[in-house]
Motif scaffolding. Structure first.
Motif, PDB file in Angstrom:
ATOM      1  N   GLU A   1     -23.710   9.201 -35.271  1.00 47.90           N
ATOM      2  CA  GLU A   1     -22.800   9.370 -36.390  1.00 47.90           C
ATOM      3  C   GLU A   1     -21.346   9.304 -35.906  1.00 47.90           C
ATOM      4  O   GLU A   1     -20.755  10.323 -35.555  1.00 47.90           O
ATOM      5  CB  GLU A   1     -23.050  10.700 -37.102  1.00 47.90           C
ATOM      6  N   SER A   2     -20.794   8.115 -35.883  1.00 51.24           N
ATOM      7  CA  SER A   2     -19.411   7.943 -35.440  1.00 51.24           C
ATOM      8  C   SER A   2     -18.453   8.036 -36.620  1.00 51.24           C
ATOM      9  O   SER A   2     -18.629   7.362 -37.635  1.00 51.24           O
ATOM     10  CB  SER A   2     -19.229   6.587 -34.757  1.00 51.24           C
ATOM     11  N   GLN A   3     -17.437   8.842 -36.463  1.00 48.31           N
ATOM     12  CA  GLN A   3     -16.430   8.993 -37.517  1.00 48.31           C
ATOM     13  C   GLN A   3     -15.618   7.711 -37.720  1.00 48.31           C
ATOM     14  O   GLN A   3     -14.929   7.572 -38.727  1.00 48.31           O
ATOM     15  CB  GLN A   3     -15.482  10.146 -37.177  1.00 48.31           C
ATOM     16  N   TYR A   4     -15.708   6.783 -36.774  1.00 46.91           N
ATOM     17  CA  TYR A   4     -14.916   5.558 -36.851  1.00 46.91           C
ATOM     18  C   TYR A   4     -15.718   4.359 -37.358  1.00 46.91           C
ATOM     19  O   TYR A   4     -15.171   3.268 -37.505  1.00 46.91           O
ATOM     20  CB  TYR A   4     -14.344   5.216 -35.464  1.00 46.91           C
ATOM     21  N   LEU A   5     -17.001   4.551 -37.624  1.00 46.45           N
ATOM     22  CA  LEU A   5     -17.863   3.435 -38.012  1.00 46.45           C
ATOM     23  C   LEU A   5     -17.355   2.713 -39.254  1.00 46.45           C
ATOM     24  O   LEU A   5     -17.329   1.477 -39.292  1.00 46.45           O
ATOM     25  CB  LEU A   5     -19.294   3.935 -38.244  1.00 46.45           C
ATOM     26  N   GLU A   6     -16.948   3.452 -40.259  1.00 52.90           N
ATOM     27  CA  GLU A   6     -16.500   2.816 -41.494  1.00 52.90           C
ATOM     28  C   GLU A   6     -15.230   1.996 -41.275  1.00 52.90           C
ATOM     29  O   GLU A   6     -15.066   0.918 -41.855  1.00 52.90           O
ATOM     30  CB  GLU A   6     -16.271   3.858 -42.590  1.00 52.90           C
ATOM     31  N   ASN A   7     -14.322   2.485 -40.416  1.00 53.09           N
ATOM     32  CA  ASN A   7     -13.108   1.717 -40.107  1.00 53.09           C
ATOM     33  C   ASN A   7     -13.454   0.383 -39.453  1.00 53.09           C
ATOM     34  O   ASN A   7     -12.849  -0.648 -39.764  1.00 53.09           O
ATOM     35  CB  ASN A   7     -12.195   2.507 -39.164  1.00 53.09           C
ATOM     36  N   CYS A   8     -14.426   0.421 -38.550  1.00 51.00           N
ATOM     37  CA  CYS A   8     -14.878  -0.801 -37.891  1.00 51.00           C
ATOM     38  C   CYS A   8     -15.441  -1.776 -38.915  1.00 51.00           C
ATOM     39  O   CYS A   8     -15.082  -2.964 -38.924  1.00 51.00           O
ATOM     40  CB  CYS A   8     -15.931  -0.470 -36.835  1.00 51.00           C
ATOM     41  N   ILE A   9     -16.304  -1.287 -39.778  1.00 51.94           N
ATOM     42  CA  ILE A   9     -16.922  -2.145 -40.783  1.00 51.94           C
ATOM     43  C   ILE A   9     -15.878  -2.748 -41.718  1.00 51.94           C
ATOM     44  O   ILE A   9     -15.933  -3.945 -42.043  1.00 51.94           O
ATOM     45  CB  ILE A   9     -17.980  -1.351 -41.578  1.00 51.94           C
ATOM     46  N   CYS A  10     -14.919  -1.959 -42.144  1.00 52.87           N
ATOM     47  CA  CYS A  10     -13.861  -2.478 -43.021  1.00 52.87           C
ATOM     48  C   CYS A  10     -13.080  -3.596 -42.340  1.00 52.87           C
ATOM     49  O   CYS A  10     -12.723  -4.593 -42.969  1.00 52.87           O
ATOM     50  CB  CYS A  10     -12.916  -1.351 -43.443  1.00 52.87           C
ATOM     51  N   SER A  11     -12.835  -3.455 -41.038  1.00 58.51           N
ATOM     52  CA  SER A  11     -12.051  -4.470 -40.322  1.00 58.51           C
ATOM     53  C   SER A  11     -12.799  -5.786 -40.210  1.00 58.51           C
ATOM     54  O   SER A  11     -12.189  -6.857 -40.268  1.00 58.51           O
ATOM     55  CB  SER A  11     -11.635  -3.955 -38.939  1.00 58.51           C
ATOM     56  N   VAL A  12     -14.121  -5.740 -40.056  1.00 57.68           N
ATOM     57  CA  VAL A  12     -14.874  -6.996 -39.924  1.00 57.68           C
ATOM     58  C   VAL A  12     -15.176  -7.619 -41.288  1.00 57.68           C
ATOM     59  O   VAL A  12     -15.375  -8.833 -41.392  1.00 57.68           O
ATOM     60  CB  VAL A  12     -16.168  -6.810 -39.103  1.00 57.68           C
TER      61      VAL A  12
END
Length: 263
Positions: A13-24
């Protein structure tokens, strides 16, 4: 038309996962996006559902990070594949630049960009570690000769200058299912590039900082640098390029340079 896929490699559960997905998802070139994981859970599923993304679950989890990388690299059918690490982000033109350059140099086995670090949510473009890596990559600035084995190996002989999440793979040109899979914990990437350097094809360096690699206490990079296996693994790879006394010296120097990866 060239097809490109971001395989977002999600773990726990990474707190940054959604930011990564939004960027791609926000790329100018509309790449396909999927999630690959060895740790399926409701957290990952909820984010996947939010963005209508497919989750591909590794059927053989727990073997090690290199095996997870190879699973992510080979789990989709696409001309070009980028393994997006869950903590990192990509500039809007990343996939566009990769596809543009592949169209010019279709013999490329891997294509990769320069990168910046993200520390305390700030972009860092200059530090000792980044300067050293950019220096090591200078042989690959000459794209017309970057298909030569000596040039590829020259860029790897003094250390690992290639940031793994900045890399796009051409499966057709690599022609291998096993690239990362090994028992290493720290030098997994460097080991993979050394193997790839012996495969016919080009290492294509796009000299622009097109992605951000996050450095934080829970990141894989920070964690593995704290382990005792790191020096042993680096020494093992240096011996593929140098005689033992030189390999020992370079291992010590490289270990000192990598300390900027730590918090």
């Amino acid at each position: 038309m060239i097809t490109h896929t971001f395989v977002v490699l999600a773990y726990k559960e990474s707190q940054y996962l959604e930011n990564c997905i939004c960027s791609v998802l926000n790329q100018e070139f509309k790449s396909k996006v999927v999630i690959a994981t060895s740790t399926p859970n409701s957290f990952i599923k909820n984010i996947a559902d939010k963005y209508n993304l497919n989750i591909i679950v590794n059927p053989n989890p727990g073997k090690g990070i290199g095996y997870d990388f190879d699973f992510a690299r080979t789990c989709v059918d696409s001309d070009l594949i980028t393994i997006a690490h869950q903590d990192d982000v990509y500039e809007r033109v990343y996939s566009k630049r990769m596809v543009e350059n592949f169209n010019i140099f279709p013999d490329s086995t891997i294509l990769f960009s320069d990168y910046f670090e993200i520390r305390n949510n700030e972009k860092v473009f200059e530090n000792t570690n980044l300067k050293i890596k950019r220096f090591l990559l200078k042989p690959l600035n000459f794209k017309n000769v970057s298909n030569k084995k000596i040039i590829k190996r020259m860029s790897l002989a003094f250390g690992d200058p290639i940031c793994c999440p900045a890399v796009t793979f051409c499966q057709k040109n690599l022609k291998v299912n096993t690239l990362f899979a090994c028992d290493m914990k720290c030098s997994v990437d460097w080991n993979a590039w050394e193997i790839a350097s012996n495969i016919k094809g080009r290492f294509l360096f796009v000299n622009e900082p097109l992605m951000g690699h996050r450095i934080h206490e829970e990141s894989t990079t920070t964690e593995i640098l704290e382990g005792n296996n790191r020096i042993k693994e680096d020494y093992e790879i240096y011996q593929r390029f140098w005689i033992k006394p030189v390999a020992k010296l370079l291992t010590k120097l490289y270990s000192n340079s990598e300390k900027s990866n730590q918090i």
